[in-house]
Write an enzyme that holds these catalytic residues in place. Structure first.
Site, PDB file in Angstrom:
ATOM      1  CB  SER A 131      -0.973  -0.045   1.191  1.00 33.62           C
ATOM      2  OG  SER A 131      -1.963   0.941   1.084  1.00 33.62           O
ATOM      3  CG  HIS A 166      -5.418  -0.962  -1.560  1.00 32.04           C
ATOM      4  ND1 HIS A 166      -5.204  -2.104  -0.814  1.00 32.04           N
ATOM      5  CD2 HIS A 166      -4.721   0.047  -0.939  1.00 32.04           C
ATOM      6  CE1 HIS A 166      -4.428  -1.801   0.233  1.00 32.04           C
ATOM      7  NE2 HIS A 166      -4.120  -0.513   0.161  1.00 32.04           N
TER       8      HIS A 166
END
Length: 238
Positions: A131, A166
């Site tokens: 991330s 994501h």
């Protein structure tokens, strides 16, 4: 570092999402990362700056990497901080956690971390992260550091182009990336789904690996006002 071959391999492995904190039973990506350094008991440094170093994240990290036979440690900027050069350049793997990328980069600038991470990369230490810890290595990333909407953020620039994590795990990621890329606000780059890692050697993609069936990554670029996605071949680790 001692013992590195004269032909040093610069490696970065950004992960789109998932990993040891999401599922401690699925450590396929973490295992892949540590295998790339070639050490029997690799020293692995965790940098959880982006999430402000919560105890639960640290416990998950130590549990996972001890299970994988590593020598784990973590770097704190919110308690007593060690000599950064001696600490960072004495690792085999540096793993950056998720959270607020903009805040993380601001803390790193204050401490001079960015140049040390570049030295680590150029000396053959494997850089990785999930991330925030994925997008930080690129020229730009698509981040949720601000409330309300996703925005482009200038990052370290070790790797060219942009990165969106994501890509399948958060509903606004894909449309936001397409809108910003089509308008020229974010550069062409890659989009990475959860449970997928993109292994760079030097600044080129070496391999895409996934710890979940069907998860993958894409090359994304603006073409005549729209965005073209090209799936990258992925190898499944499970």
């Amino acid at each position: 570092m001692e013992g590195l071959a004269s032909n040093i391999s610069r490696q970065i492995i950004p992960i789109g999402g998932g990993g040891f904190y999401r599922d401690p039973e699925n450590l396929a990506l973490e295992k892949y990362i540590i295998e790339q350094c070639g050490a029997a008991e690799p020293r692995v440094a965790f940098i959880p700056t982006a999430s402000a170093e919560p105890d639960s994240y640290l416990v998950s990290f130590y549990t996972a990497f001890l299970k994988l036979g590593c020598k784990p440690s973590h770097l704190s900027f919110f308690k007593r901080t060690p000599d950064l050069k001696s600490y960072l350049l004495n690792q085999e793997v540096i793993y950056v956690g998720g959270g607020n990328t903009k805040t993380m980069l601001a803390v790193w600038r204050e401490w001079g971390v960015s140049e040390l991470l570049r030295q680590a990369w150029e000396s053959g230490i494997v850089l990785a992260g999930v991330s925030a810890g994925a997008i930080c290595w690129f020229a730009q990333g698509l981040t949720d550091s601000w409330a309300g909407r996703l925005r482009p953020l200038d990052c370290l620039g070790f790797l060219h182009g942009s990165c969106c994590p994501h890509y399948d795990g958060e509903a606004e990621r894909r449309p936001s990336l397409h809108r910003l890329m089509a308008s020229g606000e974010i550069a062409d780059g890659i989009a990475i789904e959860d449970w997928t890692g993109v292994h760079f050697k030097g600044t080129e993609i070496h391999r895409v690996v996934s710890a979940k069936t069907g998860a993958r990554a894409y090359s994304v670029r603006a073409v005549n006002g729209s965005v073209q996605e090209v799936p990258l071949p992925a190898e499944y680790l499970l």
